[in-house]
Design a protein around this motif. Structure first.
Motif, PDB file in Angstrom:
ATOM      1  N   GLN A   7       0.513  -1.248   0.011  1.00 22.23           N
ATOM      2  CA  GLN A   7      -0.041   0.032   0.083  1.00 22.23           C
ATOM      3  C   GLN A   7       0.820   1.287  -0.084  1.00 22.23           C
ATOM      4  OE1 GLN A   7      -2.546  -0.594   3.351  1.00 22.23           O
ATOM      5  NE2 GLN A   7      -4.180  -1.294   2.101  1.00 22.23           N
ATOM      6  N   GLY A  10       2.566   1.711  -3.453  1.00 21.71           N
ATOM      7  CA  GLY A  10       1.441   2.040  -4.283  1.00 21.71           C
ATOM      8  C   GLY A  10       1.049   3.781  -4.041  1.00 21.71           C
ATOM      9  N   ILE A  11       0.975   4.061  -2.855  1.00 26.85           N
ATOM     10  CA  ILE A  11       0.646   5.523  -2.675  1.00 26.85           C
ATOM     11  C   ILE A  11       1.732   6.344  -3.432  1.00 26.85           C
ATOM     12  CG2 ILE A  11       0.242   7.280  -1.007  1.00 26.85           C
ATOM     13  CD1 ILE A  11      -1.275   5.060   0.405  1.00 26.85           C
ATOM     14  N   PHE A  14       1.761   6.256  -6.997  1.00 26.01           N
ATOM     15  CA  PHE A  14       0.851   7.249  -7.488  1.00 26.01           C
ATOM     16  C   PHE A  14       1.172   8.512  -7.399  1.00 26.01           C
ATOM     17  CE2 PHE A  14      -3.248   9.651  -6.514  1.00 26.01           C
ATOM     18  CZ  PHE A  14      -3.868   9.401  -7.634  1.00 26.01           C
ATOM     19  N   LEU A  15       1.705   9.113  -6.214  1.00 23.76           N
ATOM     20  CA  LEU A  15       2.038  10.410  -6.130  1.00 23.76           C
ATOM     21  C   LEU A  15       2.984  10.979  -6.895  1.00 23.76           C
ATOM     22  CD1 LEU A  15       1.762  10.789  -2.033  1.00 23.76           C
ATOM     23  CD2 LEU A  15       0.325  11.575  -3.799  1.00 23.76           C
ATOM     24  N   ILE A  17       3.768   9.659  -9.756  1.00 25.34           N
ATOM     25  CA  ILE A  17       3.016   9.759 -11.397  1.00 25.34           C
ATOM     26  C   ILE A  17       2.185  11.066 -11.414  1.00 25.34           C
ATOM     27  CG2 ILE A  17       1.185   8.793 -12.785  1.00 25.34           C
ATOM     28  CD1 ILE A  17       2.212   6.005 -11.900  1.00 25.34           C
ATOM     29  N   GLN A  18       1.603  11.409 -10.506  1.00 24.22           N
ATOM     30  CA  GLN A  18       0.870  12.601 -10.497  1.00 24.22           C
ATOM     31  C   GLN A  18       1.678  13.917 -10.517  1.00 24.22           C
ATOM     32  OE1 GLN A  18      -2.444  13.641 -10.522  1.00 24.22           O
ATOM     33  NE2 GLN A  18      -2.995  11.103 -10.485  1.00 24.22           N
TER      34      GLN A  18
END
Length: 59
Positions: A7, A10-11, A14-15, A17-18
């Protein structure tokens, strides 16, 4: 414990990529304000707003 790490990774991904997506350079568009008017309209605008025509460049 493994699920928790998945998790977190993954977070973080994700951050990242953003941040990458939002950091792309903005595209600048060239905007020109050229307007073509006829002579009569030009004279009316000059009279209404007290404008003077620019001098013609002398070569």
């Amino acid at each position: 414990m493994n699920k928790r790490w998945i998790q977190i990774v993954g977070i973080v991904m994700f951050l990242m990529i953003q941040m990458y997506i939002s950091s792309e350079p903005a595209t600048a568009y060239v905007v020109t304000n050229e307007v073509q008017v006829d002579e009569q309209t030009r004279q009316r605008l000059e009279k209404k707003y007290g404008l003077e025509r620019p001098e013609e460049p002398k070569t």
